[in-house]
Design an enzyme around this catalytic site. Structure first.
Site, short mmCIF file in Angstrom:
data_model
loop_
_atom_site.label_atom_id
_atom_site.label_comp_id
_atom_site.label_asym_id
_atom_site.label_seq_id
_atom_site.Cartn_x
_atom_site.Cartn_y
_atom_site.Cartn_z
N ASP A 1 1.17 -1.22 0.13
CA ASP A 1 0.19 0.19 -0.28
C ASP A 1 1.20 0.95 0.06
O ASP A 1 1.55 1.12 1.04
CB ASP A 1 -1.07 -0.29 1.13
CG ASP A 1 -2.43 0.92 1.17
OD1 ASP A 1 -2.97 1.53 0.54
OD2 ASP A 1 -2.99 1.28 2.58
N HIS A 2 0.64 2.54 -1.23
CA HIS A 2 1.36 3.34 -0.93
C HIS A 2 2.50 3.26 -1.50
O HIS A 2 3.30 4.27 -0.37
CB HIS A 2 0.94 4.29 0.21
CG HIS A 2 0.14 4.95 -0.16
ND1 HIS A 2 -0.92 5.43 -0.59
CD2 HIS A 2 -1.63 4.59 1.02
CE1 HIS A 2 -1.71 6.12 -0.58
NE2 HIS A 2 -2.47 5.56 0.78
N GLU B 1 -2.00 6.11 -9.32
CA GLU B 1 -2.49 7.11 -8.21
C GLU B 1 -3.20 8.58 -9.27
O GLU B 1 -1.23 9.14 -9.57
CB GLU B 1 -2.58 7.30 -6.45
CG GLU B 1 -3.96 8.49 -6.60
CD GLU B 1 -3.89 8.38 -4.98
OE1 GLU B 1 -3.16 7.25 -4.69
OE2 GLU B 1 -4.47 9.39 -3.78
N HIS C 1 -8.43 9.32 4.15
CA HIS C 1 -7.44 8.43 4.84
C HIS C 1 -8.04 9.10 6.72
O HIS C 1 -8.49 10.29 6.97
CB HIS C 1 -6.34 8.75 4.96
CG HIS C 1 -5.77 7.88 3.30
ND1 HIS C 1 -4.94 9.05 2.35
CD2 HIS C 1 -5.83 7.03 2.64
CE1 HIS C 1 -4.85 7.85 1.67
NE2 HIS C 1 -4.85 6.60 1.47
N GLY D 1 -9.17 5.14 1.50
CA GLY D 1 -9.55 6.07 2.47
C GLY D 1 -10.95 5.71 2.80
O GLY D 1 -11.86 6.64 2.54
N SER E 1 -12.83 3.73 5.24
CA SER E 1 -13.46 3.38 6.21
C SER E 1 -15.06 4.54 6.39
O SER E 1 -14.96 5.22 6.17
CB SER E 1 -12.54 3.58 7.39
OG SER E 1 -12.08 2.27 7.46
N ASN F 1 -10.62 0.37 0.38
CA ASN F 1 -9.56 0.45 1.00
C ASN F 1 -9.64 -0.05 2.24
O ASN F 1 -10.68 1.64 2.66
CB ASN F 1 -8.20 1.40 0.84
CG ASN F 1 -7.21 0.57 0.04
OD1 ASN F 1 -7.67 -0.35 -1.31
ND2 ASN F 1 -6.39 1.41 -0.31
N ILE F 2 -10.08 -0.95 3.13
CA ILE F 2 -10.07 -0.41 4.85
C ILE F 2 -9.58 -0.33 5.41
O ILE F 2 -9.19 -1.96 5.67
CB ILE F 2 -11.73 -1.24 4.42
CG1 ILE F 2 -12.91 -0.85 4.33
CG2 ILE F 2 -11.99 -0.89 6.10
CD1 ILE F 2 -14.25 -1.61 3.37
N SER G 1 -9.39 1.54 8.61
CA SER G 1 -9.48 3.20 10.20
C SER G 1 -10.65 2.07 11.02
O SER G 1 -10.77 1.73 12.07
CB SER G 1 -9.84 4.04 10.58
OG SER G 1 -8.83 4.43 9.57
ZN LIG Z 1 -4.70 5.15 1.28
#
Ligand SMILES: [Zn+2]
Length: 334
Positions: free
Chosen positions: A94-95, A146, A190, A235, A237, A277-278, A280
């Site tokens: 991720d990232h 991205e 995020h 981001g 969640s 993407n989850i 948090s």
């Molecule tokens: Zn991210």
């Protein structure tokens, strides 16, 4: 050099194709601990869902990339032990913020990497994304890139303001980088504080913050430019208010934490968005269960006693996301 195929992992290509055609999204859950990994695998096996287990920079600093890679290998074995003959588990970076980091992860057995050059000038983002794609494709590793900037804080990825992805750039970007999927910015963010109270309205009945809607018009324009191309939402969640309430009830202090409403994610999952993407929400589920357990059992001190309900609570959340939000249950390849 370890190839992910030898670890029983898969890349994202086939599962994204099926998700785009089938109108659902693949869950991408971040993991840092054994309990998170176990909860993710249990949830994926019970719902017969493909799953992406992803590793952020913060996770690598916390747990160490090598350990996380072995945990992903363990995840495949664990899924089989739980009765899933052919688990579809992706180990995803991720990232990734440099070519070198992406290469390192590919060399140690990751099946998918994200190169995030979204904060760089456009041409520089294309140049490094292309470099990552060229290396990754030699080993059949898939690459997410991205365009556009998300607001919020995720480990060390932070930005004050968001910039929506410009639909007029996506064809050029996807063509020249050769990326397999594209993370876009349409208003997700995020962290557990996705929006400032002044960006939201308040529900007069509950007093809770209601976030601004996602930019579905931008998403529709991107889909029109790149028909069938896999789109990713970071981001995403939802910051479940019952978990926030539990945390606050048992000594926490998370005022006005707010996320993306699940109906909006459901709607997005039905489009070309095929990875959501989850992170948090898993943190909140874990912390809520631990706070409650420790408050109710002040004499307990064995970590297994409070990590067990934490793991259960995360698993419940993962299953809920898979079944009720993303729709990836029962979607393993035949
Ligand atoms: Zn991210």
């Amino acid at each position: 050099m370890v190839n992910y195929k030898d670890l029983g992992l898969v890349n994202t290509r086939e599962m994204f194709k099926r998700a785009v055609n089938g109108g659902y999204a693949i869950p991408a859950f971040n993991f840092n601990t054994m309990e998170q990994m176990q909860a993710i695998v249990q949830a994926a096996v019970e719902t017969k869902s493909p799953v992406i287990m992803q590793v952020s920079k913060g996770a690598r600093n916390y747990a160490n990339a090598t350990i996380l890679r072995y945990m992903a290998e363990g995840a495949v074995a664990y899924a089989k032990e739980l009765g899933c003959e052919h688990p579809e588990i992706v180990l995803h970076l991720d990232h990734g913020d440099s070519f070198e980091l992406c290469k390192d992860c590919i060399d140690m057995g990751f099946s998918s990497v994200m190169y995030d050059g979204s904060s760089l000038p456009y041409e520089e983002n294309i140049r490094i994304s292309r470099q990552v794609v060229e290396y990754a494709h030699k080993y059949d590793v898939t690459v997410e890139c991205e365009l556009g900037v998300l607001a919020g804080v995720e480990d060390e990825v932070a930005s004050e303001v968001s910039h929506y992805t410009k639909p007029e750039e996506v064809i050029d970007f996807a063509t020249r980088t050769g990326c397999d999927s594209l993370a876009i910015s349409i208003g997700t963010s995020h962290g557990a504080y996705k929006f400032k109270p002044e960006q939201c309205t308040r529900d007069p009945k509950t007093g809770r913050l209601v976030p601004p809607p996602l930019a579905f018009d931008v998403l529709a324009e991107i889909e029109q430019k790149l028909p069938g191309f896999p789109i990713v939402l970071h981001g995403s969640s939802s910051v479940p208010q019952d978990e926030v309430d539990t945390i606050n009830k048992y000594g926490g202090n998370l005022p006005d934490a707010v996320g993306i409403p699940e109906e909006q994610l459901r709607k997005a999952a039905k489009s070309a968005v095929c990875k959501i993407n989850i992170d948090s929400d898993s943190r909140l589920a874990m912390t809520a269960a631990i706070r409650q357990y420790l408050a109710e059992h002040p004499d307990h001190f064995d970590p297994r006693q409070y990590l067990k309900p934490a793991r259960e609570n995360m698993k419940k959340m993962y299953i809920h996301k898979i079944v009720n939000v993303l729709g990836s249950d029962g979607k393993l390849a035949e």
